[in-house]
Write a protein that holds these residues in place. Structure first.
Motif, PDB file in Angstrom:
ATOM      1  N   HIS A 192      -0.188   8.880   8.540  1.00 23.19           N
ATOM      2  CA  HIS A 192       1.104   8.722   7.883  1.00 23.19           C
ATOM      3  C   HIS A 192       2.215   8.608   8.928  1.00 23.19           C
ATOM      4  O   HIS A 192       3.379   8.836   8.633  1.00 23.19           O
ATOM      5  N   SER A 193       1.804   8.200  10.150  1.00 24.73           N
ATOM      6  CA  SER A 193       2.786   8.019  11.218  1.00 24.73           C
ATOM      7  C   SER A 193       3.107   6.536  11.382  1.00 24.73           C
ATOM      8  O   SER A 193       2.235   5.718  11.663  1.00 24.73           O
ATOM      9  N   GLN A 194       4.389   6.212  11.206  1.00 25.59           N
ATOM     10  CA  GLN A 194       4.797   4.809  11.361  1.00 25.59           C
ATOM     11  C   GLN A 194       4.592   4.343  12.794  1.00 25.59           C
ATOM     12  O   GLN A 194       4.349   3.167  13.050  1.00 25.59           O
ATOM     13  N   GLN A 195       4.716   5.277  13.738  1.00 25.31           N
ATOM     14  CA  GLN A 195       4.534   4.918  15.141  1.00 25.31           C
ATOM     15  C   GLN A 195       3.088   4.473  15.410  1.00 25.31           C
ATOM     16  O   GLN A 195       2.846   3.504  16.116  1.00 25.31           O
ATOM     17  N   GLU A 196       2.134   5.209  14.817  1.00 27.85           N
ATOM     18  CA  GLU A 196       0.730   4.824  15.003  1.00 27.85           C
ATOM     19  C   GLU A 196       0.444   3.483  14.332  1.00 27.85           C
ATOM     20  O   GLU A 196      -0.329   2.678  14.842  1.00 27.85           O
ATOM     21  N   VAL A 197       1.084   3.243  13.197  1.00 28.68           N
ATOM     22  CA  VAL A 197       0.935   1.941  12.533  1.00 28.68           C
ATOM     23  C   VAL A 197       1.366   0.846  13.501  1.00 28.68           C
ATOM     24  O   VAL A 197       0.644  -0.117  13.760  1.00 28.68           O
ATOM     25  N   ALA A 198       2.570   1.017  14.077  1.00 28.39           N
ATOM     26  CA  ALA A 198       3.119  -0.021  14.954  1.00 28.39           C
ATOM     27  C   ALA A 198       2.259  -0.208  16.197  1.00 28.39           C
ATOM     28  O   ALA A 198       2.075  -1.325  16.670  1.00 28.39           O
ATOM     29  N   GLN A 199       1.724   0.889  16.721  1.00 31.15           N
ATOM     30  CA  GLN A 199       0.986   0.787  17.975  1.00 31.15           C
ATOM     31  C   GLN A 199      -0.441   0.286  17.817  1.00 31.15           C
ATOM     32  O   GLN A 199      -0.981  -0.334  18.718  1.00 31.15           O
ATOM     33  N   LEU A 200      -1.055   0.570  16.668  1.00 27.51           N
ATOM     34  CA  LEU A 200      -2.488   0.310  16.563  1.00 27.51           C
ATOM     35  C   LEU A 200      -2.894  -0.741  15.536  1.00 27.51           C
ATOM     36  O   LEU A 200      -3.920  -1.390  15.699  1.00 27.51           O
ATOM     37  N   ALA A 201      -2.118  -0.881  14.465  1.00 27.45           N
ATOM     38  CA  ALA A 201      -2.625  -1.699  13.350  1.00 27.45           C
ATOM     39  C   ALA A 201      -2.665  -3.187  13.661  1.00 27.45           C
ATOM     40  O   ALA A 201      -1.766  -3.735  14.287  1.00 27.45           O
ATOM     41  N   ASP A 202      -3.738  -3.825  13.213  1.00 24.14           N
ATOM     42  CA  ASP A 202      -3.775  -5.286  13.144  1.00 24.14           C
ATOM     43  C   ASP A 202      -3.579  -5.699  11.684  1.00 24.14           C
ATOM     44  O   ASP A 202      -2.961  -6.695  11.385  1.00 24.14           O
ATOM     45  N   HIS A 203      -4.153  -4.882  10.829  1.00 23.75           N
ATOM     46  CA  HIS A 203      -4.081  -5.120   9.382  1.00 23.75           C
ATOM     47  C   HIS A 203      -3.557  -3.814   8.771  1.00 23.75           C
ATOM     48  O   HIS A 203      -3.907  -2.738   9.235  1.00 23.75           O
ATOM     49  N   LEU A 204      -2.717  -3.927   7.761  1.00 24.24           N
ATOM     50  CA  LEU A 204      -2.104  -2.715   7.199  1.00 24.24           C
ATOM     51  C   LEU A 204      -2.325  -2.645   5.694  1.00 24.24           C
ATOM     52  O   LEU A 204      -2.096  -3.620   4.976  1.00 24.24           O
ATOM     53  N   VAL A 205      -2.796  -1.468   5.249  1.00 17.40           N
ATOM     54  CA  VAL A 205      -2.917  -1.215   3.807  1.00 17.40           C
ATOM     55  C   VAL A 205      -1.952  -0.079   3.477  1.00 17.40           C
ATOM     56  O   VAL A 205      -2.008   0.983   4.106  1.00 17.40           O
ATOM     57  N   ILE A 206      -1.049  -0.313   2.543  1.00 11.49           N
ATOM     58  CA  ILE A 206      -0.097   0.734   2.169  1.00 11.49           C
ATOM     59  C   ILE A 206      -0.551   1.359   0.868  1.00 11.49           C
ATOM     60  O   ILE A 206      -0.661   0.674  -0.159  1.00 11.49           O
ATOM     61  N   MET A 207      -0.867   2.654   0.948  1.00 14.16           N
ATOM     62  CA  MET A 207      -1.381   3.378  -0.214  1.00 14.16           C
ATOM     63  C   MET A 207      -0.250   4.133  -0.897  1.00 14.16           C
ATOM     64  O   MET A 207       0.630   4.700  -0.246  1.00 14.16           O
ATOM     65  N   ASP A 208      -0.287   4.152  -2.225  1.00 15.80           N
ATOM     66  CA  ASP A 208       0.691   4.921  -2.997  1.00 15.80           C
ATOM     67  C   ASP A 208       0.039   5.308  -4.317  1.00 15.80           C
ATOM     68  O   ASP A 208      -0.447   4.436  -5.046  1.00 15.80           O
ATOM     69  N   GLU A 209       0.017   6.606  -4.585  1.00 11.19           N
ATOM     70  CA  GLU A 209      -0.544   7.132  -5.833  1.00 11.19           C
ATOM     71  C   GLU A 209      -1.894   6.509  -6.180  1.00 11.19           C
ATOM     72  O   GLU A 209      -2.120   6.040  -7.301  1.00 11.19           O
ATOM     73  N   LYS A 211      -3.243   3.790  -5.286  1.00  9.42           N
ATOM     74  CA  LYS A 211      -3.361   2.323  -5.334  1.00  9.42           C
ATOM     75  C   LYS A 211      -2.946   1.732  -3.988  1.00  9.42           C
ATOM     76  O   LYS A 211      -2.197   2.360  -3.237  1.00  9.42           O
ATOM     77  N   ALA A 212      -3.433   0.522  -3.732  1.00 12.56           N
ATOM     78  CA  ALA A 212      -2.984  -0.190  -2.533  1.00 12.56           C
ATOM     79  C   ALA A 212      -1.782  -1.040  -2.928  1.00 12.56           C
ATOM     80  O   ALA A 212      -1.926  -2.016  -3.657  1.00 12.56           O
ATOM     81  N   LEU A 213      -0.589  -0.609  -2.459  1.00 10.38           N
ATOM     82  CA  LEU A 213       0.640  -1.359  -2.787  1.00 10.38           C
ATOM     83  C   LEU A 213       0.650  -2.714  -2.105  1.00 10.38           C
ATOM     84  O   LEU A 213       1.208  -3.673  -2.609  1.00 10.38           O
ATOM     85  N   ALA A 214       0.079  -2.766  -0.905  1.00 14.35           N
ATOM     86  CA  ALA A 214       0.053  -4.013  -0.135  1.00 14.35           C
ATOM     87  C   ALA A 214      -1.091  -3.943   0.849  1.00 14.35           C
ATOM     88  O   ALA A 214      -1.487  -2.861   1.279  1.00 14.35           O
ATOM     89  N   SER A 215      -1.641  -5.101   1.200  1.00 14.30           N
ATOM     90  CA  SER A 215      -2.698  -5.174   2.200  1.00 14.30           C
ATOM     91  C   SER A 215      -2.593  -6.536   2.870  1.00 14.30           C
ATOM     92  O   SER A 215      -2.603  -7.559   2.194  1.00 14.30           O
ATOM     93  N   GLY A 216      -2.435  -6.546   4.193  1.00 13.38           N
ATOM     94  CA  GLY A 216      -2.307  -7.828   4.887  1.00 13.38           C
ATOM     95  C   GLY A 216      -2.084  -7.624   6.363  1.00 13.38           C
ATOM     96  O   GLY A 216      -2.000  -6.490   6.844  1.00 13.38           O
TER      97      GLY A 216
END
Ligand SMILES: Nc1ncnc2c1ncn2[C@@H]1O[C@H](COP(=O)(O)OP(=O)(O)OP(=O)(O)O)[C@@H](O)[C@H]1O
Length: 357
Positions: A192-209, A211-216
């Motif tokens: 749940h760290s935005q910094q780790e998202v920025a540093q590591l992700a190639d693909h991002l899935v945003i989870m909420d309740e 469900k996957a709000l977005a994936s790309g």
């Protein structure tokens, strides 16, 4: 056509319901990001087979691990996966070497090239030590090596840095970045760290309740205005750039991206070096004409792709600079005074950037 990873799960805990249907890439790092309780760990546990969703389908690289309709559920020990938890969970009575060999002995599998893994994680010099004699960061690096020793088809990581302090996190992040670049297996990484998202992700899935709000792909997903992240005070986009040249007399480095070049404070990196560049939405401003008298070096043509007004008087503007998505946070008053609208050609001034690797 089937995607490398197809994960579809429905699971009902009463208060909480997981309902996802995801197609994920077969290489690189997919980050599962979301608030506490959004279902990230539950999803990872379903993929690992630690939790059986009554209604689910999971296929990894052509191999079906779960298909509820066919009553198929491969138990965890038959799934070729590595799992890294928040806490390293090493066997305290075994040396680092003993810990690394433990899984291999138990499963009788051939295992991976340990020398390469030890080198990637920088732990070759720790082999004879007991876990008690390691720092938190070193322990976690050993836990990652242990997961990789089994030569898994997929690596699952559940907040592997959450138990470490800031300094240890900074120490381990470069290893993770390198690992993910050099190993050809998909990594699913919960944080749940935005910094780790920025540093590591190639693909991002945003989870909420649940469900996957977005994936790309990372930068596309970060700049989607229908996702809360784009409206956050810390909203930013991440660009993959390469070092294009240096201007020694000005202490500047030029980097190229799909659509142009940018000037950054000098970096000691060779020409051609790939870098991740983070651009905060609050550091981007918009002009209608190309400014001729600005101190800002990075002024680029862009086209507006989306606009959303927040309650706070802020407007979030989605743009494309060449092929690169970019976000700008401006006041609603400026948005109205400039008459900004979708498809308009404008100029963006980028006031600041930070290099992530
Ligand atoms: N075995 C279980 N029985 C009932 N509810 C559960 C069970 N496991 C998890 N939950 C609930 O499911 C929801 C999602 O939990 P989960 O651990 O997947 O969230 P998360 O996004 O990983 O959160 P965090 O970032 O805090 O780890 C929570 O409300 C949790 O209480």
């Amino acid at each position: 056509m089937t995607t490398p990873i197809h994960a579809k799960f429905e699971l009902d805990y009463g208060e909480f319901r997981l309902n996802v249907d995801l197609d994920l890439p077969g290489s690189g790092v997919t980050v599962l990001f979301g608030h506490s309780g959004s279902g990230k760990t539950t999803l990872l546990r379903c993929i690992a087979g630690l939790q059986q969703a009554p209604n689910g389908f999971l296929q990894i690289n052509g191999e079906v691990w779960q298909d509820s309709e066919r009553n198929l559920f491969l138990p965890t020990h038959k799934r070729s996966l590595g799992y890294v938890f928040q806490e390293a969970n090493l066997f305290p009575h075994l040396s680092v070497k003993g810990n690394l060999q433990f899984g291999l002995k138990r499963t009788g599998l051939a295992g991976a090239d340990l020398t390469h893994i030890l080198e990637l994680l920088g732990i070759a010099h720790l082999l004879e030590r007991l876990p008690d004699g390691l720092s938190g960061g070193e322990r976690q690096r050993v836990a990652i090596a242990r997961a990789l020793a089994l030569n898994p088809q997929i690596l699952l990581m559940d907040e592997p840095l959450a138990a470490l302090d800031f300094k240890r996190k900074q120490e381990i992040l470069p290893y993770l970045g390198r690992l993910h670049r050099e190993l050809n297996i998909p990594v699913l990484y919960v944080t749940h760290s935005q910094q780790e998202v920025a540093q590591l992700a190639d693909h991002l899935v945003i989870m909420d309740e649940g469900k996957a709000l977005a994936s790309g792909p990372l930068s596309e997903t970060l700049s989607r205005l229908d996702v809360p992240l784009a409206h956050d005070r810390e909203a930013a986009t991440v660009w993959q750039v390469t070092v294009a040249g240096h201007e020694a007399e000005y202490h500047l480095t030029r980097v190229a991206f799909a659509g142009g070049t940018l000037s950054l404070t000098h970096l000691s990196a060779e020409i051609g070096t790939p870098l991740r560049l983070q651009i905060y939405a609050r550091d981007v401003s918009i002009t209608l004409q190309k400014p001729s008298d600005t101190s800002i070096l990075n002024v680029l043509p862009a086209v507006i792709t989306d606009i959303a007004d927040d309650d706070s008087g802020q407007s979030v503007v989605g743009l494309l600079v060449g092929d690169q998505p970019l976000l700008a946070h401006i006041t609603r008053k400026s948005r109205m005074l400039l008459g900004l609208r979708v498809d308009m050609n404008v100029y963006v001034q980028i006031k600041g950037t930070s290099i992530l690797n």
